[in-house]
Design an enzyme around this catalytic site. Structure first.
Site, PDB file in Angstrom:
ATOM      1  N   SER A 122       0.831  -1.194   0.000  1.00  9.71           N
ATOM      2  CA  SER A 122       0.000   0.000   0.000  1.00  9.71           C
ATOM      3  C   SER A 122       0.871   1.250   0.000  1.00  9.71           C
ATOM      4  O   SER A 122       1.615   1.474  -0.943  1.00  9.71           O
ATOM      5  CB  SER A 122      -0.977  -0.053   1.179  1.00  9.71           C
ATOM      6  OG  SER A 122      -2.016   0.885   1.021  1.00  9.71           O
TER       7      SER A 122
ATOM      8  N   ASP B 243     -10.127  -5.776  -3.173  1.00 12.26           N
ATOM      9  CA  ASP B 243      -9.560  -4.697  -2.354  1.00 12.26           C
ATOM     10  C   ASP B 243     -10.485  -3.476  -2.451  1.00 12.26           C
ATOM     11  O   ASP B 243     -10.731  -2.965  -3.549  1.00 12.26           O
ATOM     12  CB  ASP B 243      -8.167  -4.369  -2.898  1.00 12.26           C
ATOM     13  CG  ASP B 243      -7.380  -3.423  -2.014  1.00 12.26           C
ATOM     14  OD1 ASP B 243      -7.982  -2.496  -1.439  1.00 12.26           O
ATOM     15  OD2 ASP B 243      -6.149  -3.592  -1.938  1.00 12.26           O
TER      16      ASP B 243
ATOM     17  N   HIS C  82      -7.351  -6.092   1.041  1.00  8.31           N
ATOM     18  CA  HIS C  82      -6.169  -5.268   1.308  1.00  8.31           C
ATOM     19  C   HIS C  82      -5.411  -5.706   2.555  1.00  8.31           C
ATOM     20  O   HIS C  82      -4.426  -5.083   2.931  1.00  8.31           O
ATOM     21  CB  HIS C  82      -6.620  -3.812   1.467  1.00  8.31           C
ATOM     22  CG  HIS C  82      -5.554  -2.787   1.258  1.00  8.31           C
ATOM     23  ND1 HIS C  82      -4.968  -2.542   0.029  1.00  8.31           N
ATOM     24  CD2 HIS C  82      -4.954  -1.912   2.126  1.00  8.31           C
ATOM     25  CE1 HIS C  82      -4.075  -1.575   0.140  1.00  8.31           C
ATOM     26  NE2 HIS C  82      -4.042  -1.175   1.401  1.00  8.31           N
TER      27      HIS C  82
END
Length: 281
Positions: A148, A224, A257
């Site tokens: 991320s 996600d 995620h």
């Protein structure tokens, strides 16, 4: 450097350490896994940069990398994501996506963040010198990965220092922070309003401006919830295609995620790194 903990794992040692950082002006905590090895041997180093709200502990506790690192002979280093401590400025609204836990791997130039938020120089300069001095690390064989916000950091640092990192990969990275809300807030807050300055901290912009690496690997979950609004891997795919950079973009069906996603594919990414780190020179 102070060792806070040490645990035997898969024949190696998982340690957590703290030191006074000259770059950030604070104490910084990081973790290092050293796999089993012969006395006197030096081992390649994989850097892992974490995402928003994280510390070193998230991947250390949930990343499930130690078995693969022990098998492959890889040192695994996980820094924190920002400076911390009394007097370190935070987001004025206490939001999760700026300030503490959200250093975005840049050297801030804007007040009041410039004094402490120097995560680029910390990750790319100060901490590698510490690792090279205190661990059995072959600093001619380094690679970098992240998740991320940390995927953004891995891509931008790897693209900026291609002679240092022999492999660059990411899990669900922010590939074009100049074009998404997380990045616009962070880069504007840390670096100011001039978007031209942001380009060296944007993987897509770096590639457009001539940065090159031999290959990139990205794993992205198609479930996600940040995929469309913040991550936009299609922008990296288009930039790599235009630049002739081989990109392996693996869309993982049903994955989100979280660290359940990261742990599922960590060993695959580490094997990809090991293949490119190669034998000692």
């Amino acid at each position: 450097m102070e060792q806070l903990s040490g645990n035997r794992s898969f024949g190696g040692t998982q340690g957590v350490y703290r030191h006074a950082s000259a770059e950030t002006g604070t104490d910084m905590t990081f973790s290092v896994y050293v796999p089993p090895h012969e006395p006197g041997a030096t081992l390649p180093v994989v850097w892992y940069l974490s995402g928003l709200t994280c510390t070193h502990a998230n991947v250390t506790d949930k990343g499930e990398y130690r078995a693969a690192c022990a098998e492959l002979g890889l040192i695994f280093v996980a820094p924190d994501t920002s400076p911390r401590g009394d007097g370190v400025p935070d987001d004025p609204a206490d939001a999760y996506d700026f300030g503490l836990g959200a250093g975005f791997y840049v050297d801030a130039t804007e007040a009041p963040f410039a004094a402490n938020y120097r995560m680029w120089s910390y990750v790319a300069g100060e901490l590698p010198a510490l690792i090279g001095a205190h661990f059995p690390a072959d600093m001619t064989r380094q690679s970098i990965m992240g998740h991320s916000m940390g995927g953004h950091g891995a891509l931008t640092i790897g693209l900026s220092l291609p002679d240092r990192y022999k492999a660059v990969s990411a899990f669900a990275p922010i590939v074009a922070p100049s074009q998404v809300p997380w990045g616009e807030k962070a880069l504007g807050g840390y670096l100011g309003a001039d978007r031209a300055i942001w380009r060296k901290h944007d993987a897509v912009a770096l590639i457009e401006d001539g940065a090159r690496v031999p290959a990139l690997l990205v794993d992205q979950g198609d479930a996600d919830n940040f995929l469309a609004g913040q991550l936009k891997p299609e922008l990296l795919e288009a930039a790599c295609a235009a630049a002739g950079i081989p990109l392996t973009l693996r869309l993982r069906s049903g994955y989100d995620h979280s660290y359940y996603f990261i742990a599922s594919f960590m060993a695959e990414q580490l094997r990809w790194h090991a293949e490119r780190l190669g034998p000692a020179q």
